[in-house]
Design an enzyme around this catalytic site. Structure first.
Site, PDB file in Angstrom:
ATOM      1  N   ARG A  45      14.500  -4.900  23.002  1.00 51.50           N
ATOM      2  CA  ARG A  45      13.393  -5.753  22.516  1.00 51.50           C
ATOM      3  C   ARG A  45      12.037  -5.316  23.051  1.00 51.50           C
ATOM      4  O   ARG A  45      11.086  -6.096  23.110  1.00 51.50           O
ATOM      5  CB  ARG A  45      13.625  -7.227  22.851  1.00 51.50           C
ATOM      6  CG  ARG A  45      14.851  -7.793  22.195  1.00 51.50           C
ATOM      7  CD  ARG A  45      14.805  -9.304  22.120  1.00 51.50           C
ATOM      8  NE  ARG A  45      15.970  -9.803  21.431  1.00 51.50           N
ATOM      9  CZ  ARG A  45      17.117 -10.055  22.029  1.00 51.50           C
ATOM     10  NH1 ARG A  45      17.243  -9.879  23.323  1.00 51.50           N
ATOM     11  NH2 ARG A  45      18.140 -10.502  21.334  1.00 51.50           N
ATOM     12  N   LYS A  85       0.104   1.428  16.440  1.00 48.78           N
ATOM     13  CA  LYS A  85       0.928   1.419  15.217  1.00 48.78           C
ATOM     14  C   LYS A  85       2.108   2.350  15.440  1.00 48.78           C
ATOM     15  O   LYS A  85       1.923   3.526  15.793  1.00 48.78           O
ATOM     16  CB  LYS A  85       0.119   1.916  14.020  1.00 48.78           C
ATOM     17  CG  LYS A  85      -0.711   0.842  13.364  1.00 48.78           C
ATOM     18  CD  LYS A  85      -1.262   1.359  12.040  1.00 48.78           C
ATOM     19  CE  LYS A  85      -2.170   0.334  11.400  1.00 48.78           C
ATOM     20  NZ  LYS A  85      -2.845   0.849  10.189  1.00 48.78           N
ATOM     21  N   GLU A 137      -9.640  13.127   9.845  1.00 47.53           N
ATOM     22  CA  GLU A 137      -9.741  11.815  10.506  1.00 47.53           C
ATOM     23  C   GLU A 137     -11.037  11.738  11.324  1.00 47.53           C
ATOM     24  O   GLU A 137     -11.671  10.687  11.403  1.00 47.53           O
ATOM     25  CB  GLU A 137      -8.527  11.545  11.403  1.00 47.53           C
ATOM     26  CG  GLU A 137      -7.175  11.538  10.690  1.00 47.53           C
ATOM     27  CD  GLU A 137      -6.918  10.306   9.796  1.00 47.53           C
ATOM     28  OE1 GLU A 137      -7.723   9.359   9.811  1.00 47.53           O
ATOM     29  OE2 GLU A 137      -5.904  10.324   9.063  1.00 47.53           O
ATOM     30  N   LYS A 186     -12.379   3.905  17.456  1.00 49.91           N
ATOM     31  CA  LYS A 186     -11.114   3.244  17.126  1.00 49.91           C
ATOM     32  C   LYS A 186     -10.849   2.087  18.093  1.00 49.91           C
ATOM     33  O   LYS A 186     -10.412   1.009  17.697  1.00 49.91           O
ATOM     34  CB  LYS A 186      -9.955   4.248  17.140  1.00 49.91           C
ATOM     35  CG  LYS A 186      -8.646   3.585  16.725  1.00 49.91           C
ATOM     36  CD  LYS A 186      -7.636   4.504  16.146  1.00 49.91           C
ATOM     37  CE  LYS A 186      -6.447   3.709  15.620  1.00 49.91           C
ATOM     38  NZ  LYS A 186      -5.390   4.537  15.098  1.00 49.91           N
ATOM     39  N   GLU A 193      -4.644  -5.552  12.172  1.00 51.84           N
ATOM     40  CA  GLU A 193      -5.125  -5.161  10.844  1.00 51.84           C
ATOM     41  C   GLU A 193      -5.197  -6.325   9.856  1.00 51.84           C
ATOM     42  O   GLU A 193      -4.645  -6.266   8.754  1.00 51.84           O
ATOM     43  CB  GLU A 193      -4.262  -4.017  10.270  1.00 51.84           C
ATOM     44  CG  GLU A 193      -4.982  -3.262   9.146  1.00 51.84           C
ATOM     45  CD  GLU A 193      -4.263  -1.995   8.708  1.00 51.84           C
ATOM     46  OE1 GLU A 193      -4.033  -1.132   9.556  1.00 51.84           O
ATOM     47  OE2 GLU A 193      -3.957  -1.895   7.519  1.00 51.84           O
ATOM     48  N   ARG A 232      -9.830  -3.551  10.874  1.00 49.78           N
ATOM     49  CA  ARG A 232      -9.037  -2.339  11.101  1.00 49.78           C
ATOM     50  C   ARG A 232      -8.739  -1.599   9.798  1.00 49.78           C
ATOM     51  O   ARG A 232      -8.489  -0.399   9.807  1.00 49.78           O
ATOM     52  CB  ARG A 232      -7.741  -2.687  11.858  1.00 49.78           C
ATOM     53  CG  ARG A 232      -6.960  -1.457  12.257  1.00 49.78           C
ATOM     54  CD  ARG A 232      -5.886  -1.726  13.286  1.00 49.78           C
ATOM     55  NE  ARG A 232      -5.197  -0.489  13.620  1.00 49.78           N
ATOM     56  CZ  ARG A 232      -4.347  -0.350  14.618  1.00 49.78           C
ATOM     57  NH1 ARG A 232      -4.077  -1.364  15.396  1.00 49.78           N
ATOM     58  NH2 ARG A 232      -3.756   0.817  14.850  1.00 49.78           N
ATOM     59  N   ASN A 250      -8.689   2.968   7.141  1.00 52.00           N
ATOM     60  CA  ASN A 250      -7.944   3.539   6.010  1.00 52.00           C
ATOM     61  C   ASN A 250      -8.871   4.172   4.975  1.00 52.00           C
ATOM     62  O   ASN A 250      -8.434   4.483   3.864  1.00 52.00           O
ATOM     63  CB  ASN A 250      -7.084   2.454   5.333  1.00 52.00           C
ATOM     64  CG  ASN A 250      -6.041   1.907   6.284  1.00 52.00           C
ATOM     65  OD1 ASN A 250      -5.532   2.625   7.134  1.00 52.00           O
ATOM     66  ND2 ASN A 250      -5.732   0.622   6.156  1.00 52.00           N
ATOM     67  N   HIS A 263      -7.747   6.786   2.528  1.00 55.60           N
ATOM     68  CA  HIS A 263      -6.283   6.861   2.634  1.00 55.60           C
ATOM     69  C   HIS A 263      -5.554   6.334   1.397  1.00 55.60           C
ATOM     70  O   HIS A 263      -4.434   6.747   1.136  1.00 55.60           O
ATOM     71  CB  HIS A 263      -5.797   6.110   3.881  1.00 55.60           C
ATOM     72  CG  HIS A 263      -6.029   6.872   5.159  1.00 55.60           C
ATOM     73  ND1 HIS A 263      -7.286   7.275   5.560  1.00 55.60           N
ATOM     74  CD2 HIS A 263      -5.170   7.313   6.119  1.00 55.60           C
ATOM     75  CE1 HIS A 263      -7.189   7.922   6.709  1.00 55.60           C
ATOM     76  NE2 HIS A 263      -5.917   7.961   7.080  1.00 55.60           N
ATOM     77  N   HIS A 276      -3.058   8.816   0.074  1.00 55.85           N
ATOM     78  CA  HIS A 276      -1.603   8.584   0.027  1.00 55.85           C
ATOM     79  C   HIS A 276      -1.057   8.840  -1.375  1.00 55.85           C
ATOM     80  O   HIS A 276       0.035   9.382  -1.527  1.00 55.85           O
ATOM     81  CB  HIS A 276      -1.257   7.154   0.449  1.00 55.85           C
ATOM     82  CG  HIS A 276      -1.286   6.957   1.940  1.00 55.85           C
ATOM     83  ND1 HIS A 276      -1.384   5.728   2.523  1.00 55.85           N
ATOM     84  CD2 HIS A 276      -1.215   7.843   2.951  1.00 55.85           C
ATOM     85  CE1 HIS A 276      -1.385   5.858   3.842  1.00 55.85           C
ATOM     86  NE2 HIS A 276      -1.290   7.140   4.126  1.00 55.85           N
ATOM     87  N   HIS A 313      -1.625  15.587   5.377  1.00 56.04           N
ATOM     88  CA  HIS A 313      -2.222  14.249   5.322  1.00 56.04           C
ATOM     89  C   HIS A 313      -3.755  14.378   5.334  1.00 56.04           C
ATOM     90  O   HIS A 313      -4.458  13.758   4.531  1.00 56.04           O
ATOM     91  CB  HIS A 313      -1.719  13.447   6.531  1.00 56.04           C
ATOM     92  CG  HIS A 313      -2.334  12.101   6.663  1.00 56.04           C
ATOM     93  ND1 HIS A 313      -2.060  11.069   5.789  1.00 56.04           N
ATOM     94  CD2 HIS A 313      -3.236  11.603   7.566  1.00 56.04           C
ATOM     95  CE1 HIS A 313      -2.740   9.998   6.158  1.00 56.04           C
ATOM     96  NE2 HIS A 313      -3.462  10.297   7.228  1.00 56.04           N
TER      97      HIS A 313
END
Ligand code: GLY
Length: 349
Positions: free
Chosen positions: A120, A142, A184, A220, A230, A234, A238, A241, A245, A258
């Protein structure tokens, strides 16, 4: 040495220092009571750095073990996570023990997810070795894996207890992977810092990469401090992105990195913003020039209809709409909800 403090629910420091890999044991001994440490890394990074990390950990009294998975996005799946659980359990890792993620974005995301879920949740430290991981994915907590249905569909927010960034590791990266991370870097200038963007245009970022990394992780950090999970701000991270994507998906994640896809996505969405009278005219050209300077493409053969269609399954979509990140101008960004049915018209220029 540069230090950036992150003030999320669980606060931690990001240390940026050449050669820090050889001293990782000392840093970790100051913040962890672990006895056992599993270093999770991939088959490309292991031969380069595993012994330096293991030696430093042993020297500081830890019992380290290494878990190596096959390098590549294809490994980013639940089978790899299950293999990691086997290693952690067979090593009898307890709640006070620690995982170290040594490598690029895939390694950080998966090792972080294994740490977030084993018993956990146990502590983990990020030692990112790619530019993309150093400026973006190792910070902010993340973690996750891909499913056959899409990228990063299973995951957790789990902050590391420290991020140790060694800019010397960038010297072993090919140009392709430097470009990947530079997309980025450019993104941070676009969304939050016009002066930084101009600096990327006027200088060679690689000549002062420690400052560049510090600027990116500080931007960041500020965003993640305000919106760890997010819910709002946040999402700005993206930028580029959504269409990026789509492009990656349309290429089956082959032949395009990417970063390349994000560079194209940033230019296309800036053009769309200009077309809609939202984004200051000339912005897309400015982004194009900086992307080209750092070896990134800015066009793709996919049609606007294909891109809009591919975006429909994006995890950022909620119901019938998607949050697009748009620019007023360089350094000034915001999100706008747009119905998925209207996306094709919105991006067609
Ligand atoms: N890479 C985007 C984020 O961490 O939110």
């Amino acid at each position: 040495m540069k230090t950036v403090h992150v003030d999320t629910g669980k606060p931690y420091d990001i240390f940026i220092e050449r050669g820090i890999i050889d001293n990782c044991g000392e840093y970790i001994s100051k913040i962890s009571k672990a006895e056992k440490i599993t270093v999770i890394t991939d088959s490309n990074v292991a031969p380069l750095y595993q012994w330096r990390v293991l030696n430093s950990l042993e020297k500081c009294g830890f019992q380290p073990k290494v878990h190596i998975f096959k390098a590549g996005e294809e490994s980013k799946n639940l089978k790899s996570i299950s293999d990691m659980y086997d290693t952690l359990a067979q090593f009898n890792m307890t709640r006070k023990d620690l995982v170290v993620a040594l490598g690029g974005g895939v390694t950080g995301d998966m090792a972080g997810f294994a740490a977030a879920t084993y018993l956990r949740g146990i502590d983990f430290v990020q030692i990112p070795t790619s530019l993309l991981a150093q400026v973006d994915s190792s910070v902010g907590g993340k973690t996750g894996v891909d499913l056959p249905y899409g990228k990063n569909l299973v995951g957790a927010f789990h902050q590391p207890i420290a991020v140790l960034i060694d800019p010397d590791t960038l010297s072993t990266l090919s140009d392709k992977f430097i470009c990947d991370g530079m997309a980025e870097v450019i993104k941070y200038g676009c969304i939050k810092d016009a002066e930084f963007f101009q600096n990327l245009a006027d200088t060679n970022a690689l000549d002062h990469i420690e400052d560049v990394i510090e600027t990116c992780v500080s931007i960041k950090r500020d965003v993640v401090n305000r919106d760890e999970k997010e819910k709002g701000e946040r999402m700005l991270l993206n930028f580029g992105h959504t269409l990026g994507h789509s492009i990656e998906k349309l290429c089956n994640f082959k032949g395009i990195t990417h970063g390349m896809a994000v560079a194209i996505g940033m230019v296309l969405i800036a053009k769309a913003g200009e077309n809609q009278g939202i984004t200051e005219s000339g912005t897309a050209d400015e982004i194009t020039a900086v992307c080209h300077k750092y070896g990134l493409p800015t066009t793709d053969k996919a049609s606007f209809a294909e891109m809009a269609n591919a975006a429909k399954n994006d995890k950022k979509a909620s119901g019938n709409s998607i949050n697009l990140v748009l620019l007023n101008k360089i350094g000034d960004s915001f999100t706008q909800k747009i119905e998925l049915d209207k996306l094709e018209d919105f991006i067609t220029t």
